[in-house]
Design an enzyme around this catalytic site. Sequence first.
Site, mmCIF file in Angstrom:
data_model
loop_
_atom_site.group_PDB
_atom_site.id
_atom_site.type_symbol
_atom_site.label_atom_id
_atom_site.label_comp_id
_atom_site.label_asym_id
_atom_site.label_seq_id
_atom_site.Cartn_x
_atom_site.Cartn_y
_atom_site.Cartn_z
ATOM 1 N N ILE A 154 0.974 -1.331 0.002
ATOM 2 C CA ILE A 154 0.088 -0.002 0.079
ATOM 3 C C ILE A 154 1.058 1.256 0.004
ATOM 4 O O ILE A 154 2.226 1.011 0.347
ATOM 5 C CB ILE A 154 -1.004 -0.104 1.200
ATOM 6 C CG1 ILE A 154 -0.254 -0.086 2.643
ATOM 7 C CG2 ILE A 154 -1.828 -1.019 0.953
ATOM 8 C CD1 ILE A 154 -1.259 -0.049 3.733
ATOM 9 N N ASP A 155 0.377 2.304 -0.438
ATOM 10 C CA ASP A 155 1.230 3.422 -0.583
ATOM 11 C C ASP A 155 1.912 3.867 0.476
ATOM 12 O O ASP A 155 1.339 3.968 1.605
ATOM 13 C CB ASP A 155 0.658 4.478 -1.540
ATOM 14 C CG ASP A 155 0.024 4.079 -2.706
ATOM 15 O OD1 ASP A 155 0.520 3.321 -3.425
ATOM 16 O OD2 ASP A 155 -0.813 4.803 -3.153
ATOM 17 N N ARG A 156 2.883 4.543 0.536
ATOM 18 C CA ARG A 156 3.546 5.223 1.852
ATOM 19 C C ARG A 156 2.567 6.383 2.453
ATOM 20 O O ARG A 156 2.415 6.184 3.591
ATOM 21 C CB ARG A 156 4.683 6.159 1.260
ATOM 22 C CG ARG A 156 5.389 6.758 2.382
ATOM 23 C CD ARG A 156 6.349 8.025 2.155
ATOM 24 N NE ARG A 156 7.250 7.732 1.114
ATOM 25 C CZ ARG A 156 8.497 7.734 1.446
ATOM 26 N NH1 ARG A 156 8.731 8.066 2.720
ATOM 27 N NH2 ARG A 156 9.448 7.223 0.673
ATOM 28 N N ARG B 164 -6.706 5.804 -6.022
ATOM 29 C CA ARG B 164 -6.468 7.263 -6.232
ATOM 30 C C ARG B 164 -6.607 7.704 -7.724
ATOM 31 O O ARG B 164 -7.406 8.801 -7.858
ATOM 32 C CB ARG B 164 -4.836 7.524 -6.169
ATOM 33 C CG ARG B 164 -4.467 7.142 -4.406
ATOM 34 C CD ARG B 164 -3.094 7.189 -4.190
ATOM 35 N NE ARG B 164 -2.398 8.581 -4.361
ATOM 36 C CZ ARG B 164 -1.062 8.589 -4.357
ATOM 37 N NH1 ARG B 164 -0.481 7.656 -3.967
ATOM 38 N NH2 ARG B 164 -0.543 9.785 -4.688
ATOM 39 N N THR C 191 -0.749 6.348 2.262
ATOM 40 C CA THR C 191 -1.811 5.294 2.760
ATOM 41 C C THR C 191 -1.786 4.539 4.093
ATOM 42 O O THR C 191 -0.457 3.940 4.154
ATOM 43 C CB THR C 191 -2.361 4.319 1.819
ATOM 44 O OG1 THR C 191 -2.686 5.207 0.481
ATOM 45 C CG2 THR C 191 -3.716 3.740 1.734
#
Length: 216
Positions: A55-57, A157, A59
């Site tokens: 998962i994104d930094r 996103r 998030t």
Amino acid sequence: MLEDHVLFIDGEAIVIDKPAGLAVDRPRDNSPSVEAMLGDLTFGFQRLPMPVHRIDRDTSGCLLLSRNPKAHKRFHAAFEAGQVTKRYLAILDGVPEEDSGLIDLPLSKISSAETGWRMRGDAKGKPARTRWRMLNRGDQRALIAFFPETGRTHQLRVHAAEGLGIPIMGDPVYGAGGPAMMLHAVELTMPRDGKRDVHADAPLPQRFIDAGFGHG
């Protein structure tokens, strides 16, 4: 310390509530990452656990790690087969007209020397599907539940910004940016044969409460 963020643990799996701002893989600038802190999550095992997905930094929320190679292979196959149920919460910088829907928007990666890389909707890209439901409609923003059916990079996103036409609040790439991105992986469930399911619920982050959306 990541051991304070454990939501689920057994002999095969760990789910942590990853803080926003913490990368999963070790960044080139050597800033803090889950990968660099895996030693905090051995809990008596000799092997380091391994992230099964990313998962994104920016998030926060549920991140699944495997505790041995056989489990890792099975868990990864479950993700690839679409057997893992994930629910995200997001605050949008606007209010959709509909109350729910399905975003079916394939994605591809583009890059340039000026702006770096990003994802975009592309009919010739990889399939990407997200179901969504309105949870709380404010005057200028809305709290949305996202249920991704695929796991493409930056899927939620881009699906918010292009599919709904309303970016996620605080998104620095696909939206207006801000102090924090309002995207949180609130729930993860993975079925297992002969064992209890891997299941975790991550508490609502303080940044959502501060933004006026204290119930997800």
